[in-house]
Scaffold this motif. Sequence first.
Motif, short mmCIF file in Angstrom:
data_model
loop_
_atom_site.label_atom_id
_atom_site.label_comp_id
_atom_site.label_asym_id
_atom_site.label_seq_id
_atom_site.Cartn_x
_atom_site.Cartn_y
_atom_site.Cartn_z
N PRO A 69 0.88 -1.12 -0.22
CA PRO A 69 -0.07 0.20 -0.21
C PRO A 69 0.98 1.47 0.09
O PRO A 69 0.60 1.67 -0.37
CB PRO A 69 -0.93 -0.04 1.43
N ASP A 70 1.67 1.22 0.06
CA ASP A 70 2.90 2.31 0.70
C ASP A 70 3.46 2.95 -0.35
O ASP A 70 3.69 4.42 -1.37
CB ASP A 70 3.97 1.81 1.95
N HIS A 71 4.06 1.66 -1.42
CA HIS A 71 4.57 2.19 -2.99
C HIS A 71 3.36 2.30 -3.34
O HIS A 71 3.94 3.25 -4.10
CB HIS A 71 5.07 0.53 -2.84
N THR A 72 2.41 2.08 -3.61
CA THR A 72 1.10 2.34 -4.42
C THR A 72 0.72 3.88 -4.03
O THR A 72 0.43 4.53 -5.19
CB THR A 72 -0.16 1.46 -4.51
N MET A 73 0.82 4.29 -2.77
CA MET A 73 0.51 5.40 -2.21
C MET A 73 1.32 6.76 -3.00
O MET A 73 0.74 7.08 -3.66
CB MET A 73 0.09 5.34 -1.05
N GLU A 74 2.80 6.12 -2.88
CA GLU A 74 4.01 7.04 -2.99
C GLU A 74 3.94 6.68 -4.73
O GLU A 74 4.10 8.72 -5.28
CB GLU A 74 5.53 6.09 -2.98
N GLN A 75 3.55 6.19 -5.42
CA GLN A 75 3.75 6.95 -7.19
C GLN A 75 2.26 7.54 -6.92
O GLN A 75 2.77 8.51 -7.75
CB GLN A 75 3.62 5.22 -7.44
N LEU A 76 1.09 7.28 -6.56
CA LEU A 76 0.25 8.30 -6.99
C LEU A 76 0.44 9.67 -6.72
O LEU A 76 0.40 10.34 -7.35
CB LEU A 76 -1.07 7.86 -6.18
N ILE A 77 0.82 10.01 -5.35
CA ILE A 77 1.59 11.24 -5.21
C ILE A 77 2.79 11.65 -5.98
O ILE A 77 2.26 13.22 -5.90
CB ILE A 77 2.13 11.03 -3.56
N ILE A 135 -4.82 4.40 -0.60
CA ILE A 135 -4.64 3.30 -0.21
C ILE A 135 -5.05 3.39 1.14
O ILE A 135 -4.19 4.03 2.44
CB ILE A 135 -4.08 2.91 -0.45
N PRO A 136 -6.32 2.81 2.13
CA PRO A 136 -6.59 2.92 3.31
C PRO A 136 -5.38 2.46 4.06
O PRO A 136 -5.28 3.03 5.32
CB PRO A 136 -7.81 1.88 3.62
N GLU A 137 -4.96 1.24 3.72
CA GLU A 137 -3.71 0.82 4.45
C GLU A 137 -2.37 1.17 4.69
O GLU A 137 -1.14 1.07 5.10
CB GLU A 137 -3.48 -0.22 4.34
N ALA A 138 -2.29 2.64 3.34
CA ALA A 138 -1.44 3.13 3.52
C ALA A 138 -0.45 3.84 4.49
O ALA A 138 -1.71 4.76 5.53
CB ALA A 138 -0.98 4.13 2.55
N SER A 139 0.46 4.32 4.71
CA SER A 139 1.00 4.91 6.48
C SER A 139 0.10 6.59 6.23
O SER A 139 -0.55 7.08 5.26
CB SER A 139 2.25 5.15 5.97
N PRO A 140 -0.76 7.39 7.49
CA PRO A 140 -0.92 8.15 7.51
C PRO A 140 -0.30 9.57 6.92
O PRO A 140 -0.97 10.64 6.19
CB PRO A 140 -1.20 8.90 9.23
N TRP A 141 1.37 9.51 6.99
CA TRP A 141 2.27 11.32 6.55
C TRP A 141 1.97 10.69 5.49
O TRP A 141 1.81 12.16 4.53
CB TRP A 141 2.91 10.51 6.85
N LEU A 142 1.68 9.50 4.16
CA LEU A 142 1.30 9.71 2.72
C LEU A 142 0.39 10.41 2.60
O LEU A 142 -0.20 10.89 1.35
CB LEU A 142 0.97 8.10 2.16
N ILE A 143 -1.19 10.05 3.15
CA ILE A 143 -1.82 10.91 3.17
C ILE A 143 -2.47 11.88 3.29
O ILE A 143 -3.04 12.86 2.27
CB ILE A 143 -3.38 9.83 3.70
N GLU A 144 -1.55 12.15 3.92
CA GLU A 144 -0.71 13.49 4.64
C GLU A 144 -0.84 14.64 3.61
O GLU A 144 -1.02 15.79 2.33
CB GLU A 144 -0.43 13.79 5.50
N GLN A 145 0.24 13.60 2.78
CA GLN A 145 1.00 14.41 1.21
C GLN A 145 0.01 14.02 0.30
O GLN A 145 -0.20 15.87 -0.43
CB GLN A 145 2.45 13.56 1.17
N ALA A 146 -0.58 13.66 0.19
CA ALA A 146 -1.37 13.03 -0.89
C ALA A 146 -2.28 14.51 -1.37
O ALA A 146 -2.87 15.19 -1.92
CB ALA A 146 -1.79 12.31 -0.67
N MET A 183 -8.11 11.76 7.56
CA MET A 183 -8.72 11.99 6.76
C MET A 183 -9.79 13.48 6.78
O MET A 183 -9.74 13.88 6.93
CB MET A 183 -9.47 11.45 5.39
N GLY A 184 -11.63 12.72 7.61
CA GLY A 184 -11.80 14.00 7.92
C GLY A 184 -11.60 15.06 8.34
O GLY A 184 -11.61 16.10 7.97
N GLU A 185 -10.74 14.51 9.15
CA GLU A 185 -10.04 15.36 10.81
C GLU A 185 -8.98 16.77 9.79
O GLU A 185 -8.91 17.41 9.90
CB GLU A 185 -9.44 14.37 12.01
N ARG A 186 -8.16 15.95 8.78
CA ARG A 186 -6.96 16.41 8.93
C ARG A 186 -7.98 17.29 7.78
O ARG A 186 -7.09 18.96 7.44
CB ARG A 186 -6.19 16.02 7.16
N ILE A 187 -8.86 17.30 7.14
CA ILE A 187 -9.86 18.51 5.73
C ILE A 187 -10.48 18.85 6.71
O ILE A 187 -10.18 20.69 6.47
CB ILE A 187 -10.79 17.31 5.33
#
Length: 403
Positions: free
Chosen positions: A118-126, A147-158, A196-200
């Motif tokens: 999941p982290d590798h995939t999320m990195e590519q999308l970012i 990707i829900p299983e990706a690290s929160p830091w990557l979601i933050e970057q996205a 994600m909702g909290e960050r938004i």
Amino acid sequence: MDDALKKKLTVLADAAKYDASCASSGARKRKAEAGGLGSTTGAGICHAYTPDGRCVSLLKILLTNYCLFDCAYCVNRRSSNVRRAKFSVDEVVTLTVEFYKRNYIEGLFLSSGIIRSPDHTMEQLIRVAKSLRQRHGFRGYIHLKTIPEASPWLIEQAGLYADRLSINLELPTEASLERLAPEKDGAAIQTAMGQMGERILQAKEEKRRFAPAGQSTQVIVGADASTDESLIRTSARLYDHYGLKRIYYSAFSPIPDAASILPSKSPPLQREHRLYQADWLMRYYAFSPDDVAGATESGMLALDVDPKLAWALKNRERFPVDVNRADREMLLRVPGLGVRAVDKIVAARRHATLRLDDVARLTSGLKRARPFLVAADYAPTRLTDRLDLRARLAEPPRQLSLF
């Protein structure tokens, strides 16, 4: 475009068609700076028209349709016998930029199968979104599937580069997810939605950029035995808990070499349509989940009448209502009256007593509304008591197209 890239585009654009959550509404308006390209208008959806009449489209593709997961309902599952392809980050960036310059698109919707991790995939999308924003100054709309299983830091970057983020819930119950997608974790999906909702929300309060168009999700309809009532109650909870911008309902489509635990045919597409209407009632017409559930029969929405009309027919004692006296909330429950029509009625009756012709000028749905309302010169002769009222107002059968 060379032949190899064309072949990839053919495979990965087709593989993305099953994902419905690609609306581009909700983003802030913006234009590219000098040397950049693209703009965002704040409205639009894949291959459709904005309110001002412009056609706005998104390049809707998967980064790859290879996937580590083996979800029974997914055509791109690990065990599926389909053509596979994978874009590089640079290829997606090049396609987006070149298509934009040719006026084919105004934004990008990018999802992916899970590759490596999941982290590798999320990195590519970012990397795609970051390259478009920073290297090319792209100001158009970007929607990233996370990707829900990706690290929160990557979601933050996205969220720094995308206008909208989304995580697909896929199925409305944990039991269905365990049965049809045992490698996915429903709790992890909803935890990621909550984060994600909290960050938004936090970003809005701090007036900084993080997924300004919010988050959405998609639920598959008809792949399991979930009722429409179950789907609607799940949706209401998601809206309430996670502040979702929108929930998309996608009718299950039979796939090649499908598992025996899946239905052999699609649900009626009218069912998907009714779920969107019920969702709309909760979001814009002040209906509660209990109200919508009360319009169902054994948990299923009627296919011959819309949910508002179904509710009205089950609550005939509350009608007819007086257009000159009823409060806005009750007018919103009159079949045939939309939000804008009700607001026009409320505004107009401040200056004059409304007759039936006046109402006709304010709505195109008077035929359905007539049995349920009273005007200065009109009172139905107990039309709501007619045994054939449902048949008189039911929609004629029609064929809907999925794609």
